[in-house]
Design a protein around this motif. Structure first.
Motif, short mmCIF file in Angstrom:
data_model
loop_
_atom_site.label_atom_id
_atom_site.label_comp_id
_atom_site.label_asym_id
_atom_site.label_seq_id
_atom_site.Cartn_x
_atom_site.Cartn_y
_atom_site.Cartn_z
N ARG A 1 0.84 -1.27 -0.02
CA ARG A 1 0.14 -0.08 -0.09
C ARG A 1 0.83 1.12 0.02
O ARG A 1 0.23 2.25 0.04
CB ARG A 1 -0.88 -0.05 1.19
N ASP A 2 2.13 0.99 -0.18
CA ASP A 2 2.76 2.28 -0.48
C ASP A 2 2.82 2.90 -1.93
O ASP A 2 2.16 2.19 -2.86
CB ASP A 2 4.53 1.92 -0.45
N LEU A 3 3.25 4.18 -1.96
CA LEU A 3 2.78 4.74 -3.35
C LEU A 3 3.94 4.25 -4.43
O LEU A 3 4.95 4.25 -4.15
CB LEU A 3 3.18 6.20 -3.10
N ILE A 4 3.31 4.05 -5.36
CA ILE A 4 4.10 3.58 -6.66
C ILE A 4 3.73 4.07 -7.84
O ILE A 4 2.44 4.24 -7.97
CB ILE A 4 4.18 1.92 -6.69
N HIS A 5 4.58 4.68 -8.64
CA HIS A 5 3.91 5.19 -9.77
C HIS A 5 4.52 4.44 -11.06
O HIS A 5 5.66 4.03 -11.14
CB HIS A 5 4.35 6.79 -9.76
N VAL A 6 3.84 5.09 -12.12
CA VAL A 6 4.19 4.38 -13.74
C VAL A 6 5.85 4.56 -13.78
O VAL A 6 6.63 3.96 -14.65
CB VAL A 6 3.16 4.51 -14.73
N THR A 7 6.19 5.88 -13.41
CA THR A 7 7.54 6.46 -14.05
C THR A 7 8.62 5.20 -13.08
O THR A 7 9.85 5.34 -13.59
CB THR A 7 7.99 7.77 -13.53
N ASP A 8 8.22 4.62 -12.04
CA ASP A 8 9.17 3.87 -11.19
C ASP A 8 9.61 2.48 -11.89
O ASP A 8 10.60 2.00 -11.34
CB ASP A 8 8.52 3.47 -9.93
N TRP A 9 9.06 2.14 -12.98
CA TRP A 9 9.36 0.78 -13.71
C TRP A 9 10.55 0.92 -14.22
O TRP A 9 11.52 0.01 -14.18
CB TRP A 9 8.26 0.52 -14.72
N LEU A 10 11.03 2.24 -14.82
CA LEU A 10 12.30 2.08 -15.62
C LEU A 10 13.67 1.88 -14.32
O LEU A 10 14.31 0.92 -14.79
CB LEU A 10 12.51 3.34 -16.42
N PRO A 11 13.53 2.44 -13.51
CA PRO A 11 14.68 2.44 -12.36
C PRO A 11 14.54 1.05 -11.72
O PRO A 11 15.68 0.35 -11.45
CB PRO A 11 14.81 3.26 -11.52
N THR A 12 13.23 0.53 -11.45
CA THR A 12 13.15 -0.77 -10.77
C THR A 12 13.60 -2.14 -11.82
O THR A 12 14.53 -2.94 -11.38
CB THR A 12 11.56 -0.98 -10.44
N LEU A 13 13.26 -1.97 -13.04
CA LEU A 13 13.48 -2.93 -13.74
C LEU A 13 14.98 -2.84 -14.18
O LEU A 13 15.58 -3.75 -14.47
CB LEU A 13 12.64 -2.89 -14.95
N LEU A 14 15.46 -1.54 -14.29
CA LEU A 14 16.96 -1.60 -14.72
C LEU A 14 17.59 -2.09 -13.45
O LEU A 14 18.71 -2.86 -13.69
CB LEU A 14 17.24 -0.16 -14.95
N HIS A 15 17.26 -1.58 -12.29
CA HIS A 15 17.91 -2.56 -11.04
C HIS A 15 18.00 -3.73 -11.05
O HIS A 15 19.19 -4.38 -11.06
CB HIS A 15 17.32 -1.85 -9.63
N ILE A 16 16.91 -4.53 -11.48
CA ILE A 16 16.98 -6.06 -11.21
C ILE A 16 17.68 -6.47 -12.59
O ILE A 16 18.06 -7.88 -12.53
CB ILE A 16 15.65 -6.66 -11.24
N ALA A 17 17.88 -5.63 -13.62
CA ALA A 17 18.76 -6.20 -14.79
C ALA A 17 20.38 -6.15 -14.59
O ALA A 17 21.08 -6.33 -15.32
CB ALA A 17 18.19 -5.53 -15.90
N GLY A 18 20.58 -5.31 -13.41
CA GLY A 18 22.10 -5.29 -12.85
C GLY A 18 22.54 -3.83 -13.34
O GLY A 18 23.78 -3.65 -13.34
N GLY A 19 21.78 -3.03 -13.90
CA GLY A 19 22.14 -1.58 -14.09
C GLY A 19 22.22 -0.68 -13.01
O GLY A 19 21.78 -0.83 -12.16
N ASN A 20 22.82 0.57 -13.39
CA ASN A 20 23.17 1.43 -12.44
C ASN A 20 21.94 2.68 -12.66
O ASN A 20 21.85 3.02 -13.49
CB ASN A 20 24.32 2.12 -12.49
N VAL A 21 21.30 2.59 -11.46
CA VAL A 21 20.08 3.55 -11.60
C VAL A 21 20.41 5.02 -10.65
O VAL A 21 19.63 5.99 -10.78
CB VAL A 21 18.86 3.10 -10.76
N GLU A 22 21.73 4.84 -10.28
CA GLU A 22 21.97 6.29 -9.19
C GLU A 22 21.82 7.53 -10.03
O GLU A 22 21.77 8.69 -9.54
CB GLU A 22 23.20 6.09 -8.70
N LYS A 23 22.62 7.71 -11.45
CA LYS A 23 22.83 8.49 -12.10
C LYS A 23 21.65 9.11 -13.18
O LYS A 23 21.97 10.03 -14.00
CB LYS A 23 24.06 8.75 -12.68
#
Length: 502
Positions: free
Chosen positions: A325-347
């Protein structure tokens, strides 16, 4: 003494973390990602939300996975897709309203897409179904936006069997194989075509040495309400014809999702796959959808327009079988999926945040606010009022949990009833409902999810703080990328085919 790798494994298991979170970056275990987006599915249109629509496959995936119960999108199709692809708010990509076929609008090429980012991580990328992120230039087509293959249509909607969209009253083809128009699917139902294509990619993808990113964007249950007869049979007792056809369209999607899961299992991919299922916005009550008990409709900034169905299902989730029940937005998928793919989401220069720990391990969400939209119509003169920090005649909405503020006159402002209770009467009256008279509305959406009690007059200081935030966002608005309507889009100029025209 235990070897180091075993100590690390036990430590991560004890903390609820996924193996992906501690393997070294050269270990090629990146998960497959299957992202399924449906079109105009309402809050009350899945079985696990107590709908009368049968969705056994979706229900099983949702209950086995993580249900996203405060997941938000744009109120209409095009901006949601642009935000998903870019990880940016609509106001930061110049798409505050829908992407229109003849207005040269779309996600500009200077913005990398989620497919671009996953290709950099070695993924095989495939797009199926409804694109609706711009097509006036060849550079905007899916195969030029990071996808290896594309099978589907470019516009926002069309006939589910002929795959055409009308212009000046005449139907013209809108169906592509990669960047090439194709009429070889004429007469076949779109949901079944798209499911078949997804299953085929899973079973025969020649890039077996690469992880898979599959973006399946079903056209249904968006109108026109068309569906094979066999899906209607289980809804024979329904008296509302629109609701009956709509329900059958949802069941066709549900069957397709089941076939995709079966294909992943048969290929031995399921255990290393993350499946995401979402709607692009709320349901269209005028076409058989239901957002009960939420207020509003597709196109509205009330909850019924923007609080969307969503879940994540995967054996890789450390703490499954729960709701978030935490807030999640459609923009969050790019960093979330990039993270599980092993990418760097920091910058990343984006508005989305990485939600994987929230989804997988029940960690608190890093997101506490969502900008839903700020309209770019500057023609409204400012009225004299007690709020000097933001023009409250501008149509906008912002959530800072648990409060949500809306400004401007909002349309379609009722709570439509459960479809079982005489939906037709409400549909016939829907356009006669007045717009809201209040230009500032404040709701506690945790305690009042149906947005029934406007608290703006009770909490003037909170209203001012939220208006200050809207003003800050307004100062970052990018000018709209849309231009005036042009007749250059006329498919008759290109042999009867919708396609690039600039």
């Amino acid at each position: 003494m235990l070897p180091l790798w075993m100590v690390l494994a036990l430590s991560c298991f004890a903390s609820g973390l996924n193996r992906k979170d501690f393997v070294n970056e050269n270990d090629s275990i990146s998960p497959n990602i299957v992202f399924i987006m449906v079109d105009d599915l309402g809050w009350n249109d899945v079985g696990y939300h107590n709908s009368e629509i049968a969705t056994p496959n979706l229900d099983r995936l949702a209950m086995d996975g993580v249900r996203l119960e405060q997941y938000y999108t744009a109120p209409v199709c095009g901006p949601t897709r642009a935000q998903f692809l870019s990880g940016k708010y609509s106001i930061h990509i110049g798409i505050p309203g829908n992407i229109l076929a003849c207005h040269r609008s779309g996600l500009t090429t200077n913005v990398p897409t989620i497919a671009d980012k996953l290709k950099e991580q070695g993924y095989s990328t495939h797009m199926i179904g409804k694109w609706h992120a711009g097509f006036h230039s060849e550079s905007l087509l899916p195969t030029n936006r990071g996808f290896d293959t594309f099978r589907g249509h470019l516009l926002g909607h069309g006939d589910h069997y002929t795959h055409t969209r009308k212009y000046n009253g005449e139907p013209y083809l809108d169906f592509y194989r990669d960047a090439v128009p194709s009429n070889d699917s004429w007469g076949r139902y779109s949901t079944e075509i798209f499911t078949e294509r997804a299953v085929d990619i899973i079973r025969t993808d020649e890039s077996d040495d690469k992880p898979l990113f599959l973006f399946l964007s079903y056209q249904a249950p968006h109108n026109p309400l068309q569906v094979p007869e066999r899906y209607l049979e289980q809804y024979s007792v329904m008296t509302d014809g629109q609701r009956k056809s709509y329900s059958a369209m949802v069941s066709a999607i549900d069957e397709g999702v089941g076939e995709i899961v079966d294909a992943l299992t048969e290929k031995g991919l399921y255990d290393n796959t993350v499946i995401i299922f979402t709607s692009d916005n709320g349901g269209d009550v005028g076409s058989g959808g239901s957002n009960y008990p939420l207020r509003g409709n597709k196109g509205s900034l009330y909850q019924g327009g923007i609080r969307s169905v969503g879940f994540v299902s995967s054996p890789l989730i450390a703490r499954p079988e729960r709701s978030v029940r935490d807030l999640i937005h459609v923009t969050d998928w790019l960093p979330t999926l990039l993270h599980i793919a092993g990418g760097n989401v920091e910058k990343l220069d984006i508005d989305g945040v990485n939600q994987w720990n929230t989804i997988s391990t029940a960690s608190p969400s890093p997101r506490q606010e969502i900008l839903h939209n700020i309209g770019l119509d500057k023609t409204w003169p400012r009225r004299r009022n007690r709020y000097d920090n933001f023009n409250i005649r501008t149509k906008a909405a912002l959530t800072v949990w648990p409060w949500k503020i809306l400004t401007g006159r909002q349309s379609r402002n009722i709570v439509y009833p459960n479809p079982v209770t005489n939906l037709r009467r409400w549909q016939e009256a829907r356009w006669n409902r007045p717009k809201s008279s209040a230009e500032v509305q404040l709701f506690n959406i945790e305690l009042d999810p149906s947005e029934s009690r406007n608290r703006a007059s009770d909490k003037p200081q909170l209203v001012n703080r939220l208006l200050d935030k809207l003003k800050e966002y307004e100062q970052t608005v990018m000018p709209s990328v849309s231009t005036r309507k042009t007749a250059l889009c006329d498919p008759a100029l290109r042999g009867g085919i919708w396609g690039p025209y600039t």
